[in-house]
Write an enzyme that holds these catalytic residues in place. Structure first.
Site, PDB file in Angstrom:
ATOM      1  N   ASP A 105      38.461  26.215  32.453  1.00  0.00           N
ATOM      2  CA  ASP A 105      39.524  25.969  31.439  1.00  0.00           C
ATOM      3  C   ASP A 105      39.626  27.408  30.764  1.00  0.00           C
ATOM      4  O   ASP A 105      38.764  28.309  30.933  1.00  0.00           O
ATOM      5  CB  ASP A 105      39.285  24.894  30.549  1.00  0.00           C
ATOM      6  CG  ASP A 105      40.244  24.482  30.139  1.00  0.00           C
ATOM      7  OD1 ASP A 105      41.532  24.713  30.300  1.00  0.00           O
ATOM      8  OD2 ASP A 105      40.328  23.039  29.590  1.00  0.00           O
ATOM      9  N   HIS A 133      40.395  23.010  22.448  1.00  0.00           N
ATOM     10  CA  HIS A 133      41.282  24.170  22.394  1.00  0.00           C
ATOM     11  C   HIS A 133      40.891  24.659  20.870  1.00  0.00           C
ATOM     12  O   HIS A 133      41.111  25.887  20.770  1.00  0.00           O
ATOM     13  CB  HIS A 133      42.856  23.540  22.085  1.00  0.00           C
ATOM     14  CG  HIS A 133      43.411  23.253  23.407  1.00  0.00           C
ATOM     15  ND1 HIS A 133      43.379  22.012  23.954  1.00  0.00           N
ATOM     16  CD2 HIS A 133      43.972  24.152  24.363  1.00  0.00           C
ATOM     17  CE1 HIS A 133      44.208  22.011  25.131  1.00  0.00           C
ATOM     18  NE2 HIS A 133      44.426  23.135  25.415  1.00  0.00           N
TER      19      HIS A 133
END
Length: 527
Positions: free
Chosen positions: A257, A185
């Site tokens: 993702d 992230h």
């Protein structure tokens, strides 16, 4: 750029799976669905309750019946439909510790029924990464465990269970996010394993997922030099096409993702990421955050079309990707219809209520099966270095419980969890204890405060709740301080267990409403 044909623009829209704000489809999203937008991702911010969730999905399908509606519903810490209450089912690590593949399949089937009731197409789950590094900041309890054999058999069971409810499963994060110390992230993680280790450890669960008939795979944003030293896995044709498609034989939907994640966002603009991922072999582009008016989604469409015109993305590759999106929508339509009850309205409602009750009981059973307890012989097991996690087998199944004689003080020493966990998700034990002992007092300690409350009242039992103490020095320090002051403390670890501490040490191997209830019931003698 040249004006694109309507067909090419529609293909580009089909491969996008954006998130959005609000609990109803915004106008821009409705228009985009009418223009062929192929997917939409739901987050906790979009969902209030089961009825509203079903209405939201109905609204999306009204604009495009074939839209792939996706969500992250892993069970345990990562839940979207139950973010406000905590998941009814423990997550992967707890299921791996219980190591009952039939139980894993049943839990996944219940999660599938929850999603199927809202007509959701695709669940971005299960995580099939082998958590080889206990210091991993983003996988941890989301993995079934550190052993590739265990992860493989539970991955197959979870996929079978979920898909039996008519919801597509998605094995993630290919080619394996388990041996990293960086959260994708925030930045690009590197997997330093050599090719032999990758084949022995990281790839077997994905092979098992393919053999189990998984409908989708999510590629992680990872640098794996042994496979491709130059490109992140989500942009690597060697990895996505050469390894996943050609070697492992996967023929389903391959989704990235979220492309706004720091691992790739720092490398290229969003449109370039989307075009490169598609060229490498991805079929769908997950975009967790969209601009308020949807301009960012249309910009992605234009970037994909431009890449086709420039020759950087073959049009037949884009067409193939769009066809896989539509094929997944078709799979869901056929399988969801077969999975739904065909009973009159009254019996159908009774069946749904019975299944909800069965789901709660199943979740509690699974949470109890994952609990491990150490009771100190002398009543005071102060924490040592808390350096190396014991194997689950080194801990024992719960003995006779130390029934609390009065409402305790529950101190939740709560580190900030990784961004995959919605901030609204309850993580501690306070709520579950208050339900059983209403005079329970709760106190939450965060990294910002990092100070214990007054622990001097020895007439009141003390319960200390920690998460991944092994990875957080400030949590270890506060835990050691608290146990020195109160060696009679009960310690509950909801992450990967460390060296047992306190008079009683309980490892839940995960965060969920079910796990919190299991501990609270055990502590109060309710079993």
């Amino acid at each position: 750029m040249p004006h694109s044909s309507p067909d090419l623009a529609r293909l580009a829209m089909t491969v996008l799976q954006p998130g959005f704000d609000g609990t109803a489809p915004p106008d821009w999203l409705r228009r985009a669905l009418g223009e062929g937008l192929g997917g939409a991702v739901l987050f906790a911010r979009n969902l209030a309750d089961p009825e509203q969730t079903a209405e939201l999905v109905t609204g999306l399908r009204r604009e495009n019946p074939a839209v792939v509606v996706a969500v992250d519903e892993e069970g345990g810490a990562v839940t979207r439909l139950e973010a406000r209450t905590g998941s009814s089912w423990p997550g992967n690590r707890a299921l791996g510790v219980a190591d009952d593949v039939e139980l894993t399949e049943r839990v996944a089937r219940q999660i599938g029924r929850l999603l199927s009731a809202a007509d959701i197409t695709l669940n971005y789950a299960p995580v099939v990464d082998v958590n080889a590094n206990p210091a991993n900041p983003v996988i941890g309890i989301r993995s079934f465990g550190p052993d590739p054999g265990l992860v493989s058999r539970h991955a197959a069971a979870w996929i079978t269970g979920l898909q039996s409810a008519g919801v597509a499963a998605c094995a993630k994060h290919f080619p394996g996010h388990g041996d990293t110390v960086t959260d994708s992230h925030h930045a690009l993680p590197t997997v330093h394993a050599d090719l032999e280790l990758l084949r022995e450890r990281d790839l077997p669960p994905f092979r098992a997922a393919v053999e189990a008939g998984v409908q989708a795979v999510m590629c992680g944003h990872l640098l794996v030099p042994a496979l491709d030293p130059d490109n992140p896995s989500s942009l690597s044709r060697r990895i996505l096409t050469g390894l996943l498609r050609e070697e492992l034989g996967f023929g389903g939907l391959l989704v990235t993702d979220a492309i706004e994640m720091g691992a790739v966002a720092a490398l290229h603009p969003p449109g370039e990421i989307a075009a490169r991922a598609l060229a490498a072999g991805a079929d769908a582009i997950c975009v967790g955050v969209s601009s308020p008016g949807g301009e960012s989604v249309h910009a992605l469409r234009e970037a994909i079309v431009e890449a086709v015109h420039d020759g950087r993305l073959p049009e037949d590759r884009l067409a193939e990707a769009a066809a896989r999106v539509l094929a997944l929508a078709g799979w869901h339509a056929g399988n969801a219809a077969r999975a739904h009850d065909v009973l009159p309205e009254g019996p159908r409602e009774a069946t749904r209520a019975r299944r909800e009750e069965e789901g709660e009981e199943l979740g509690l059973r699974a949470a109890r099966a994952a609990m491990r307890v150490v009771v100190a012989k002398d009543g005071s097991a102060a924490p040592s270095a808390l350096s190396a996690p014991p194997a689950p087998s080194a801990l024992s199944a719960p003995p006779a419980p130390p029934i609390l004689s009065r409402p305790p003080l529950v101190v939740d020493i709560a580190p900030r969890l990784n961004p995959a966990v919605d901030p609204a998700t309850p993580t501690g034990l306070i709520g579950a204890m208050i339900e059983l002992l209403p005079d329970t007092t709760g106190h939450t300690v965060t990294a910002e405060t990092a100070k214990l409350p007054d622990l001097g009242d020895r007439e009141r039992p003390l319960v200390l709740v920690v998460h991944d103490a092994l990875r957080h020095a400030w949590v270890r320090d506060l835990l050691a301080q608290a146990v020195r002051l109160r060696p009679d403390a009960i310690v509950v670890e909801t992450g990967l267990p460390g060296e047992p501490a306190g008079a009683v040490y309980i490892a839940t191997h995960g965060i969920s409403r079910a796990s919190a209830q299991a501990v609270a019931l055990w502590l109060t003698g309710g079993q």
